[in-house]
Write an enzyme that holds these catalytic residues in place. Structure first.
Site, PDB file in Angstrom:
ATOM      1  N   GLY A   1      22.020  50.564  44.634  1.00 39.08           N
ATOM      2  CA  GLY A   1      22.321  50.828  43.208  1.00 39.08           C
ATOM      3  C   GLY A   1      21.549  50.976  42.081  1.00 39.08           C
ATOM      4  O   GLY A   1      21.339  50.520  40.833  1.00 39.08           O
TER       5      GLY A   1
ATOM      6  N   GLY B   1      21.912  52.075  38.094  1.00 41.86           N
ATOM      7  CA  GLY B   1      22.057  50.885  36.797  1.00 41.86           C
ATOM      8  C   GLY B   1      21.519  50.783  36.725  1.00 41.86           C
ATOM      9  O   GLY B   1      20.352  51.826  36.000  1.00 41.86           O
TER      10      GLY B   1
ATOM     11  N   ASP C   1      22.855  55.886  45.534  1.00 46.12           N
ATOM     12  CA  ASP C   1      23.676  54.632  44.286  1.00 46.12           C
ATOM     13  C   ASP C   1      24.873  55.238  44.225  1.00 46.12           C
ATOM     14  O   ASP C   1      25.236  56.955  45.075  1.00 46.12           O
ATOM     15  CB  ASP C   1      23.143  54.942  43.011  1.00 46.12           C
ATOM     16  CG  ASP C   1      23.756  54.198  42.020  1.00 46.12           C
ATOM     17  OD1 ASP C   1      23.059  53.449  41.585  1.00 46.12           O
ATOM     18  OD2 ASP C   1      24.987  54.903  41.018  1.00 46.12           O
TER      19      ASP C   1
ATOM     20  N   ILE D   1      26.742  51.846  49.873  1.00 47.11           N
ATOM     21  CA  ILE D   1      26.809  50.849  50.846  1.00 47.11           C
ATOM     22  C   ILE D   1      27.670  50.365  51.594  1.00 47.11           C
ATOM     23  O   ILE D   1      26.752  49.714  52.689  1.00 47.11           O
ATOM     24  CB  ILE D   1      25.561  49.521  50.001  1.00 47.11           C
ATOM     25  CG1 ILE D   1      26.692  48.810  48.968  1.00 47.11           C
ATOM     26  CG2 ILE D   1      24.297  50.314  48.633  1.00 47.11           C
ATOM     27  CD1 ILE D   1      26.591  47.236  47.739  1.00 47.11           C
TER      28      ILE D   1
ATOM     29  N   TYR E   1      32.921  37.601  41.079  1.00 47.21           N
ATOM     30  CA  TYR E   1      31.168  38.520  41.065  1.00 47.21           C
ATOM     31  C   TYR E   1      30.514  36.758  41.479  1.00 47.21           C
ATOM     32  O   TYR E   1      29.488  37.047  42.228  1.00 47.21           O
ATOM     33  CB  TYR E   1      30.691  38.771  39.033  1.00 47.21           C
ATOM     34  CG  TYR E   1      29.922  39.111  38.758  1.00 47.21           C
ATOM     35  CD1 TYR E   1      29.338  40.051  39.864  1.00 47.21           C
ATOM     36  CD2 TYR E   1      28.546  38.587  38.494  1.00 47.21           C
ATOM     37  CE1 TYR E   1      27.086  40.104  39.473  1.00 47.21           C
ATOM     38  CE2 TYR E   1      27.512  38.758  38.240  1.00 47.21           C
ATOM     39  CZ  TYR E   1      27.401  39.634  38.409  1.00 47.21           C
ATOM     40  OH  TYR E   1      25.485  40.342  38.539  1.00 47.21           O
TER      41      TYR E   1
ATOM     42  N   LYS F   1      27.445  36.641  44.556  1.00 49.57           N
ATOM     43  CA  LYS F   1      26.406  35.652  43.793  1.00 49.57           C
ATOM     44  C   LYS F   1      26.160  34.760  45.316  1.00 49.57           C
ATOM     45  O   LYS F   1      25.051  35.137  46.151  1.00 49.57           O
ATOM     46  CB  LYS F   1      25.503  36.667  42.849  1.00 49.57           C
ATOM     47  CG  LYS F   1      26.280  37.584  42.141  1.00 49.57           C
ATOM     48  CD  LYS F   1      25.046  38.645  42.308  1.00 49.57           C
ATOM     49  CE  LYS F   1      24.733  39.558  41.258  1.00 49.57           C
ATOM     50  NZ  LYS F   1      24.230  40.854  42.552  1.00 49.57           N
TER      51      LYS F   1
HETATM   52  N1  SER Z   1      24.968  40.129  33.133  1.00 49.46           N
HETATM   53  C1  SER Z   1      26.370  39.828  33.869  1.00 49.46           C
HETATM   54  C2  SER Z   1      27.605  40.073  33.937  1.00 49.46           C
HETATM   55  O1  SER Z   1      27.836  39.770  32.627  1.00 49.46           O
HETATM   56  C3  SER Z   1      25.345  38.764  34.394  1.00 49.46           C
HETATM   57  O2  SER Z   1      25.121  38.979  34.913  1.00 49.46           O
HETATM   58  O3  SER Z   1      28.631  40.407  34.860  1.00 49.46           O
END
Ligand code: SER
Length: 336
Positions: free
Chosen positions: A10, A13, A35, A54, A153, A157
């Site tokens: 990544g 980014g 990436d 990935i 997300y 994580k």
């Molecule tokens: N900045 C990220 C998001 O807004 C949070 O880890 O998804």
């Protein structure tokens, strides 16, 4: 012989962009980047870049045959807003992609009889405050509190943190002989703000978007209420945290996942900082109910005293310095 490198996934980014500049300046191990995007022109000479995913196991296996990964800095992920639009894709990238990389790191750790260091940025999205009353009652959450993420997300994580811990401490726990395991280290970042790049697909993006819009004389309608509070951090501090955690002696670490924070502010306070430096800024509020819900589920701030104690974490930029010394001068130069 395979070439020893630091692998950054990544890498194109926002964090990758800043990290590559930092690492190249330090002149450490050669950097291999992976990436989906092409590497930015200004950074091409600093790394060996592979354009790919990935989640492409064959590609990863090919890389393993050519390189020895001394360190993997795994940044690739679909951020919180983007992931809500494509949850199964997010799971594939954020979880299955991470699993493939952990497998490779585990295999290489055994093969070379030396742990591969695996650095993983996690997020305030790993938390989930059930309602606004609880959010204001517990404004400084510790790592193990309120781990009830409401987003794909955040769930990804949190789970990958656990996977990292598993691969570092319990991998092949029933085997006769204990393998040499990888070494997983993670920081939970707040919303990051860069002067040089703009985020895409996150839910803390209203902060940086407001600022970059003001610097370009564009009106901005903020997608959360003025009273929405979450922590933020300047990008150089995020890089500082990753580097310091990676450099810490293993016996100084009492846990594998650490909160790091810099300053917490409401959208209204964020806007006030922007207006202080860009008096012509036209900021209005048009809350997006769903994205608002995500921000409301994130804590006002996190308690990072463990990081401070164990590996000397201290941000360089508080709110005032972040705007006055890092963001505003660099953004003005960027858009002038
Ligand atoms: N900045 C990220 C998001 O807004 C949070 O880890 O998804």
């Amino acid at each position: 012989m395979r070439k020893k490198v630091t692998l950054i996934t990544g890498a194109c980014g926002e964090i990758g962009h800043a990290l590559i500049d930092h690492l190249a300046e330090q002149g450490g191990a050669p950097i291999l980047t992976l990436d989906l995007q092409d590497m930015a022109e200004g950074q091409r000479n600093k790394v060996t870049h592979i354009k790919g995913s990935i989640t492409d196991k064959a590609l990863l296996e090919q890389l393993v045959s050519q390189y020895e990964f001394d360190q993997i800095i795994h940044l690739a992920a679909l951020l919180s807003t983007r992931a809500e639009f494509s949850p199964s894709l997010a799971h594939r990238v954020n979880v299955e992609g991470t699993l493939l990389l952990l497998d490779i790191a585990a295999e290489q750790s055994e093969f070379r009889q030396k742990p591969v260091q695996f650095i993983f940025p996690s997020s305030i999205a790993a938390y989930g405050m059930p309602d606004l009353a609880t959010k204001s009652q517990f404004p400084n959450v510790k790592e193990w509190e309120w781990n009830y993420p409401t987003t794909m997300y955040g769930a990804n994580k949190l789970y990958c943190e656990r996977l990292g811990i598993y691969y570092s401490e319990h991998f092949k726990q029933l085997a006769e002989e204990k393998p040499v395991m990888l070494e997983f280290r993670s920081v939970r970042f707040p919303g990051l703000i860069s002067a040089f790049t703009v985020p895409s697909g996150g839910t803390s993006d209203y902060g940086p978007e407001m600022l970059h819009a003001a610097a370009q004389n564009k009106a901005y309608a903020c997608f959360v209420r003025p009273d929405s509070a979450i922590p933020f951090m300047a990008m150089p501090d995020a890089i500082k945290a990753l580097i310091a955690l990676a450099a810490a002696p293993a016996d100084a670490l009492s846990q594998r996942v650490y909160n790091v924070t810099a300053f917490s502010l409401t959208a209204e306070q964020f806007a006030a900082e922007v207006v202080r430096h860009f008096p012509q800024a036209a900021i209005t509020y048009a809350p997006h109910l769903k994205r608002q819900g995500i921000v409301d589920s994130w804590p006002v701030d996190t308690d990072d005293h463990k990081a401070r104690k164990d590996w000397g974490w201290l941000p360089d930029y508080d709110q005032q310095r972040c705007f006055a010394e890092y963001l505003v001068p660099n953004i003005k130069a960027r858009y002038s």
